[in-house]
Design an enzyme around this catalytic site. Sequence first.
Site: not given
Ligand code: SAH
Length: 354
Positions: A131, A152, A266
Amino acid sequence: MQLEITLAGTTVVLLGEADASRQALLRYRRAGAAVAHFDSPAAFLAAVALPARPGLVAIVDPLAGGRAANDDGDWAAVLDHYRSAGVPLVREPAAGARGHVTLVGGGPGSRGLLTVHAVEALRDADVVLFDRLAPWRELERLTTAQLVDVGKLPGHHKVPQSEINRLLVEHAQAGLNVVRLKGGDPFVFGRGGEEAAACAEAGVAVRVVSGISSSIAVPAAAGIPVTHREVSHCFTVISGHAPLTASEHEHLAGLGGTGATLVVLMGVANLPHLASGLRRAGMPLTTPLAVVERGHQAGQRTTVTELGRAEADTSACGNPAVIVIGDVVRLAGIGDRAAEGRELHDLAASLLTA
Ligand code: SAH
Protein backbone atom coordinates in the site's frame (compact mmCIF):
# COMPACT_ATOMS: atom_id res chain seq x y z
CA MET A 1 33.50 -2.83 -4.96
CA GLN A 2 30.49 -1.82 -6.95
CA LEU A 3 30.74 -2.89 -10.55
CA GLU A 4 28.41 -1.59 -13.21
CA ILE A 5 28.08 -3.27 -16.56
CA THR A 6 25.44 -2.84 -19.20
CA LEU A 7 23.67 -6.06 -19.99
CA ALA A 8 21.28 -4.78 -22.64
CA GLY A 9 21.96 -6.63 -25.87
CA THR A 10 24.32 -9.18 -24.28
CA THR A 11 23.77 -12.84 -23.53
CA VAL A 12 23.91 -14.04 -19.95
CA VAL A 13 24.54 -17.72 -19.24
CA LEU A 14 22.51 -18.58 -16.15
CA LEU A 15 23.31 -21.84 -14.35
CA GLY A 16 21.06 -23.26 -11.70
CA GLU A 17 18.07 -25.38 -10.87
CA ALA A 18 14.91 -24.05 -12.55
CA ASP A 19 12.90 -23.11 -9.50
CA ALA A 20 15.81 -21.54 -7.67
CA SER A 21 16.74 -19.51 -10.76
CA ARG A 22 13.34 -18.08 -11.59
CA GLN A 23 13.82 -14.65 -10.09
CA ALA A 24 17.41 -14.25 -11.33
CA LEU A 25 16.12 -15.10 -14.82
CA LEU A 26 13.57 -12.30 -14.62
CA ARG A 27 16.19 -9.87 -13.28
CA TYR A 28 18.51 -10.45 -16.25
CA ARG A 29 15.68 -10.23 -18.73
CA ARG A 30 14.55 -6.99 -17.15
CA ALA A 31 18.11 -5.69 -17.53
CA GLY A 32 17.74 -6.29 -21.28
CA ALA A 33 19.92 -9.42 -21.58
CA ALA A 34 19.13 -12.54 -23.59
CA VAL A 35 19.36 -15.38 -21.06
CA ALA A 36 20.66 -18.85 -21.87
CA HIS A 37 19.53 -20.82 -18.85
CA PHE A 38 20.79 -24.31 -18.03
CA ASP A 39 19.30 -26.14 -15.11
CA SER A 40 21.95 -28.87 -14.96
CA PRO A 41 25.48 -29.56 -16.24
CA ALA A 42 23.96 -32.30 -18.42
CA ALA A 43 21.65 -29.78 -20.07
CA PHE A 44 24.65 -27.56 -20.68
CA LEU A 45 26.66 -30.37 -22.29
CA ALA A 46 23.69 -31.39 -24.42
CA ALA A 47 23.11 -27.86 -25.73
CA VAL A 48 23.38 -27.69 -29.49
CA ALA A 49 24.50 -24.07 -29.62
CA LEU A 50 26.22 -22.34 -26.74
CA PRO A 51 26.65 -18.57 -26.74
CA ALA A 52 30.11 -18.01 -28.17
CA ARG A 53 31.05 -15.17 -25.88
CA PRO A 54 28.47 -14.36 -23.19
CA GLY A 55 28.69 -11.01 -21.43
CA LEU A 56 28.33 -12.70 -18.06
CA VAL A 57 27.98 -16.07 -16.40
CA ALA A 58 25.67 -16.19 -13.39
CA ILE A 59 25.49 -19.16 -11.08
CA VAL A 60 22.57 -19.55 -8.70
CA ASP A 61 23.57 -20.67 -5.24
CA PRO A 62 22.48 -24.25 -4.59
CA LEU A 63 19.24 -24.42 -2.64
CA ALA A 64 20.13 -26.96 -0.01
CA GLY A 65 22.03 -30.17 0.45
CA GLY A 66 24.60 -28.87 2.91
CA ARG A 67 26.74 -27.20 0.27
CA ALA A 68 28.34 -23.84 0.95
CA ALA A 69 26.98 -20.99 -1.14
CA ASN A 70 30.15 -20.74 -3.19
CA ASP A 71 30.68 -24.48 -3.67
CA ASP A 72 30.37 -24.80 -7.43
CA GLY A 73 29.71 -28.54 -7.21
CA ASP A 74 28.90 -30.12 -10.57
CA TRP A 75 29.22 -26.80 -12.35
CA ALA A 76 32.97 -26.50 -11.70
CA ALA A 77 34.04 -27.59 -15.19
CA VAL A 78 31.57 -25.25 -16.89
CA LEU A 79 32.71 -22.35 -14.76
CA ASP A 80 36.39 -23.11 -15.42
CA HIS A 81 35.65 -23.04 -19.11
CA TYR A 82 34.18 -19.54 -18.97
CA ARG A 83 36.74 -18.30 -16.46
CA SER A 84 39.58 -19.24 -18.73
CA ALA A 85 37.81 -17.35 -21.52
CA GLY A 86 37.79 -14.27 -19.28
CA VAL A 87 34.00 -14.07 -18.89
CA PRO A 88 32.96 -12.38 -15.64
CA LEU A 89 31.16 -14.58 -13.12
CA VAL A 90 28.53 -13.52 -10.58
CA ARG A 91 26.65 -15.45 -7.94
CA GLU A 92 22.93 -15.09 -7.55
CA PRO A 93 20.88 -15.95 -4.47
CA ALA A 94 18.51 -18.84 -4.99
CA ALA A 95 14.81 -18.16 -4.78
CA GLY A 96 13.56 -19.36 -1.41
CA ALA A 97 11.44 -22.44 -0.87
CA ARG A 98 8.07 -21.88 -2.50
CA GLY A 99 4.76 -20.95 -1.01
CA HIS A 100 5.27 -18.71 2.00
CA VAL A 101 4.26 -15.26 3.17
CA THR A 102 6.60 -12.60 4.55
CA LEU A 103 5.11 -9.58 6.28
CA VAL A 104 7.67 -6.89 5.61
CA GLY A 105 7.94 -3.55 7.38
CA GLY A 106 8.99 -1.03 4.75
CA GLY A 107 9.83 1.85 7.09
CA PRO A 108 8.50 5.37 6.71
CA GLY A 109 8.90 5.58 2.95
CA SER A 110 12.54 6.17 2.15
CA ARG A 111 14.53 3.43 0.43
CA GLY A 112 17.44 3.93 2.81
CA LEU A 113 15.26 2.92 5.75
CA LEU A 114 14.43 -0.50 4.38
CA THR A 115 16.24 -3.22 6.31
CA VAL A 116 18.60 -5.72 4.68
CA HIS A 117 16.04 -8.44 5.41
CA ALA A 118 13.33 -6.38 3.73
CA VAL A 119 15.43 -6.00 0.58
CA GLU A 120 16.20 -9.73 0.56
CA ALA A 121 12.54 -10.66 1.03
CA LEU A 122 11.52 -8.37 -1.85
CA ARG A 123 14.17 -9.92 -4.08
CA ASP A 124 12.77 -13.35 -3.23
CA ALA A 125 9.15 -12.42 -3.90
CA ASP A 126 6.96 -13.62 -6.75
CA VAL A 127 4.15 -11.29 -5.78
CA VAL A 128 4.12 -8.17 -3.57
CA LEU A 129 0.96 -6.78 -2.01
CA PHE A 130 1.69 -3.18 -1.02
CA ASP A 131 0.00 0.00 0.00
CA ARG A 132 1.02 3.59 -0.39
CA LEU A 133 2.65 4.15 2.98
CA ALA A 134 5.30 1.60 2.07
CA PRO A 135 8.21 2.72 -0.13
CA TRP A 136 6.32 1.47 -3.18
CA ARG A 137 7.97 3.75 -5.72
CA GLU A 138 11.16 1.73 -5.23
CA LEU A 139 9.59 -1.62 -5.91
CA GLU A 140 10.39 -1.83 -9.61
CA ARG A 141 14.08 -1.64 -8.73
CA LEU A 142 13.96 -4.05 -5.81
CA THR A 143 11.93 -6.97 -7.10
CA THR A 144 10.82 -8.78 -10.21
CA ALA A 145 7.58 -9.75 -8.49
CA GLN A 146 4.11 -8.98 -9.71
CA LEU A 147 3.03 -5.81 -7.86
CA VAL A 148 -0.46 -5.52 -6.44
CA ASP A 149 -1.60 -2.23 -4.88
CA VAL A 150 -4.02 -3.24 -2.16
CA GLY A 151 -4.25 0.34 -0.96
CA LYS A 152 -6.61 1.01 -3.79
CA LEU A 153 -8.78 -1.03 -6.10
CA PRO A 154 -9.34 0.23 -9.64
CA GLY A 155 -12.47 1.96 -8.34
CA HIS A 156 -10.26 3.75 -5.75
CA HIS A 157 -11.54 1.77 -2.80
CA LYS A 158 -9.24 0.11 -0.34
CA VAL A 159 -9.10 -3.66 -0.60
CA PRO A 160 -10.86 -4.90 2.57
CA GLN A 161 -8.63 -6.61 5.14
CA SER A 162 -10.45 -9.93 4.74
CA GLU A 163 -9.70 -9.85 1.02
CA ILE A 164 -6.01 -9.07 1.65
CA ASN A 165 -5.83 -12.03 4.05
CA ARG A 166 -7.48 -14.24 1.43
CA LEU A 167 -5.05 -13.10 -1.30
CA LEU A 168 -2.01 -13.79 0.91
CA VAL A 169 -3.16 -17.33 1.59
CA GLU A 170 -4.30 -18.03 -1.96
CA HIS A 171 -1.03 -16.88 -3.57
CA ALA A 172 1.09 -18.83 -1.08
CA GLN A 173 -0.99 -21.96 -1.58
CA ALA A 174 -0.45 -21.57 -5.33
CA GLY A 175 3.29 -21.89 -4.60
CA LEU A 176 4.28 -18.25 -4.80
CA ASN A 177 6.53 -16.36 -2.42
CA VAL A 178 4.36 -13.54 -1.20
CA VAL A 179 5.55 -10.31 0.40
CA ARG A 180 3.06 -8.12 2.17
CA LEU A 181 4.88 -4.78 2.24
CA LYS A 182 3.61 -2.33 4.80
CA GLY A 183 4.64 1.12 5.96
CA GLY A 184 6.71 1.33 9.12
CA ASP A 185 6.58 -1.83 11.21
CA PRO A 186 3.99 -4.52 10.42
CA PHE A 187 2.98 -4.87 14.07
CA VAL A 188 2.42 -1.17 14.81
CA PHE A 189 -1.11 -0.28 13.70
CA GLY A 190 -0.45 -2.31 10.58
CA ARG A 191 -2.91 -5.17 11.02
CA GLY A 192 0.10 -7.45 10.65
CA GLY A 193 -1.10 -9.63 13.51
CA GLU A 194 -4.34 -10.36 11.69
CA GLU A 195 -2.50 -11.25 8.51
CA ALA A 196 -0.08 -13.54 10.37
CA ALA A 197 -3.01 -15.24 12.09
CA ALA A 198 -4.87 -15.72 8.80
CA CYS A 199 -1.81 -17.41 7.27
CA ALA A 200 -1.23 -19.61 10.30
CA GLU A 201 -4.86 -20.65 10.34
CA ALA A 202 -4.61 -21.71 6.70
CA GLY A 203 -1.40 -23.64 7.37
CA VAL A 204 0.71 -21.20 5.35
CA ALA A 205 4.23 -20.46 6.63
CA VAL A 206 4.54 -16.83 7.62
CA ARG A 207 7.53 -14.74 8.73
CA VAL A 208 7.72 -11.16 9.94
CA VAL A 209 10.44 -8.71 8.96
CA SER A 210 10.34 -5.83 11.40
CA GLY A 211 10.49 -2.35 9.97
CA ILE A 212 11.48 1.08 11.19
CA SER A 213 8.31 2.53 12.64
CA SER A 214 7.22 6.05 11.78
CA SER A 215 6.39 6.49 15.47
CA ILE A 216 10.12 6.89 16.17
CA ALA A 217 11.63 7.65 12.78
CA VAL A 218 9.28 10.48 11.77
CA PRO A 219 9.86 12.54 14.94
CA ALA A 220 13.57 11.80 14.40
CA ALA A 221 13.33 13.18 10.88
CA ALA A 222 12.36 16.48 12.51
CA GLY A 223 15.21 16.15 14.98
CA ILE A 224 12.89 15.20 17.85
CA PRO A 225 14.14 12.36 20.04
CA VAL A 226 11.11 10.56 21.53
CA THR A 227 13.01 10.20 24.82
CA HIS A 228 15.77 12.35 26.22
CA ARG A 229 17.61 12.05 29.50
CA GLU A 230 16.05 14.21 32.19
CA VAL A 231 13.27 15.28 29.83
CA SER A 232 11.22 12.20 29.01
CA HIS A 233 11.80 8.63 30.09
CA CYS A 234 8.73 7.15 28.48
CA PHE A 235 6.91 7.40 25.18
CA THR A 236 3.46 6.18 24.34
CA VAL A 237 2.27 5.53 20.80
CA ILE A 238 -1.42 6.10 20.25
CA SER A 239 -3.72 5.62 17.30
CA GLY A 240 -5.71 8.78 16.67
CA HIS A 241 -7.80 7.09 14.02
CA ALA A 242 -10.91 6.94 16.21
CA PRO A 243 -11.73 9.80 18.61
CA LEU A 244 -10.48 9.01 22.12
CA THR A 245 -12.80 8.89 25.12
CA ALA A 246 -12.71 11.32 28.06
CA SER A 247 -11.10 8.70 30.28
CA GLU A 248 -8.42 8.02 27.64
CA HIS A 249 -7.70 11.76 27.48
CA GLU A 250 -7.34 11.77 31.27
CA HIS A 251 -4.91 8.85 31.21
CA LEU A 252 -2.81 10.50 28.53
CA ALA A 253 -2.83 13.87 30.26
CA GLY A 254 -1.70 12.04 33.41
CA LEU A 255 1.16 10.40 31.51
CA GLY A 256 2.09 13.79 30.09
CA GLY A 257 2.27 15.07 33.67
CA THR A 258 5.02 12.52 34.36
CA GLY A 259 7.03 13.86 31.45
CA ALA A 260 6.05 11.12 29.00
CA THR A 261 6.09 11.83 25.28
CA LEU A 262 2.84 11.16 23.43
CA VAL A 263 3.22 10.06 19.82
CA VAL A 264 0.01 9.97 17.81
CA LEU A 265 -0.33 8.20 14.47
CA MET A 266 -3.30 8.64 12.12
CA GLY A 267 -4.27 11.61 14.25
CA VAL A 268 -4.42 14.65 11.98
CA ALA A 269 -8.16 14.54 11.29
CA ASN A 270 -8.94 14.19 14.99
CA LEU A 271 -6.33 16.65 16.24
CA PRO A 272 -8.88 19.29 17.35
CA HIS A 273 -10.76 16.65 19.33
CA LEU A 274 -7.54 15.32 20.87
CA ALA A 275 -6.19 18.77 21.77
CA SER A 276 -9.41 19.92 23.41
CA GLY A 277 -9.76 16.59 25.22
CA LEU A 278 -6.22 16.81 26.64
CA ARG A 279 -6.83 20.42 27.74
CA ARG A 280 -10.07 19.44 29.45
CA ALA A 281 -8.16 16.69 31.21
CA GLY A 282 -5.76 19.27 32.60
CA MET A 283 -2.75 19.15 30.32
CA PRO A 284 -1.07 22.58 30.38
CA LEU A 285 -1.78 24.85 27.40
CA THR A 286 1.95 25.48 27.02
CA THR A 287 2.73 21.78 26.41
CA PRO A 288 4.83 21.69 23.21
CA LEU A 289 3.23 19.93 20.23
CA ALA A 290 4.65 19.16 16.80
CA VAL A 291 3.11 17.78 13.64
CA VAL A 292 5.62 16.16 11.30
CA GLU A 293 4.17 15.55 7.85
CA ARG A 294 5.65 13.21 5.20
CA GLY A 295 8.67 12.28 7.35
CA HIS A 296 11.68 11.04 5.37
CA GLN A 297 9.84 11.86 2.16
CA ALA A 298 9.79 14.69 -0.33
CA GLY A 299 7.87 17.64 1.09
CA GLN A 300 8.63 16.83 4.74
CA ARG A 301 7.33 19.64 6.96
CA THR A 302 7.40 20.24 10.72
CA THR A 303 4.95 22.52 12.49
CA VAL A 304 5.80 23.32 16.12
CA THR A 305 3.21 24.86 18.40
CA GLU A 306 1.63 24.42 21.84
CA LEU A 307 -1.39 22.52 23.03
CA GLY A 308 -3.30 25.79 23.61
CA ARG A 309 -3.02 26.88 19.97
CA ALA A 310 -2.82 23.50 18.26
CA GLU A 311 -6.03 23.66 16.21
CA ALA A 312 -5.31 27.03 14.63
CA ASP A 313 -1.62 26.39 14.01
CA THR A 314 -2.01 22.94 12.46
CA SER A 315 -5.15 23.48 10.37
CA ALA A 316 -3.11 23.24 7.15
CA CYS A 317 -1.51 19.89 8.13
CA GLY A 318 -2.45 16.74 6.24
CA ASN A 319 -1.72 13.02 6.15
CA PRO A 320 0.52 11.20 6.57
CA ALA A 321 1.73 12.88 9.73
CA VAL A 322 2.95 12.03 13.21
CA ILE A 323 1.95 14.25 16.14
CA VAL A 324 4.38 14.57 19.04
CA ILE A 325 3.28 16.05 22.34
CA GLY A 326 5.66 16.74 25.22
CA ASP A 327 8.80 18.59 26.24
CA VAL A 328 11.00 16.70 23.78
CA VAL A 329 9.40 18.84 21.05
CA ARG A 330 11.53 21.73 22.35
CA LEU A 331 14.55 19.76 21.15
CA ALA A 332 13.31 19.79 17.52
CA GLY A 333 16.22 20.10 15.15
CA ILE A 334 18.69 19.23 17.91
CA GLY A 335 20.92 17.40 15.44
CA ASP A 336 21.23 20.46 13.19
CA ARG A 337 21.82 22.72 16.12
CA ALA A 338 24.39 20.36 17.62
CA ALA A 339 26.28 20.75 14.37
CA GLU A 340 26.85 24.33 15.44
CA GLY A 341 29.43 22.77 17.73
CA ARG A 342 27.83 23.03 21.17
CA GLU A 343 27.86 20.28 23.72
CA LEU A 344 24.65 18.31 23.35
CA HIS A 345 23.93 18.40 27.06
CA ASP A 346 24.25 22.21 27.29
CA LEU A 347 22.29 22.62 24.11
CA ALA A 348 19.43 20.49 25.40
CA ALA A 349 19.45 22.38 28.69
CA SER A 350 19.30 25.75 26.92
CA LEU A 351 16.52 24.60 24.59
CA LEU A 352 14.47 23.38 27.51
CA THR A 353 14.76 26.54 29.51
CA ALA A 354 14.22 28.82 26.50
N1 SAH B 1 2.90 0.53 10.74
C1 SAH B 1 3.14 1.94 10.59
C2 SAH B 1 1.96 2.78 11.02
C3 SAH B 1 0.72 2.56 10.20
S1 SAH B 1 -0.55 3.66 10.64
C4 SAH B 1 4.43 2.33 11.31
O1 SAH B 1 4.94 1.56 12.13
O2 SAH B 1 4.93 3.41 11.03
C5 SAH B 1 -0.33 4.94 9.46
C6 SAH B 1 0.17 6.20 10.11
O3 SAH B 1 1.57 6.18 10.27
C7 SAH B 1 -0.08 7.47 9.32
O4 SAH B 1 -1.39 7.94 9.46
C8 SAH B 1 0.90 8.40 9.98
O5 SAH B 1 0.45 8.84 11.23
C9 SAH B 1 2.07 7.48 10.21
N2 SAH B 1 3.07 7.55 9.12
C10 SAH B 1 3.55 6.52 8.42
N3 SAH B 1 4.51 6.92 7.57
C11 SAH B 1 4.64 8.25 7.76
C12 SAH B 1 5.51 9.25 7.20
N4 SAH B 1 6.40 8.95 6.28
N5 SAH B 1 5.38 10.52 7.63
C13 SAH B 1 4.49 10.83 8.58
N6 SAH B 1 3.65 9.94 9.15
C14 SAH B 1 3.74 8.66 8.76
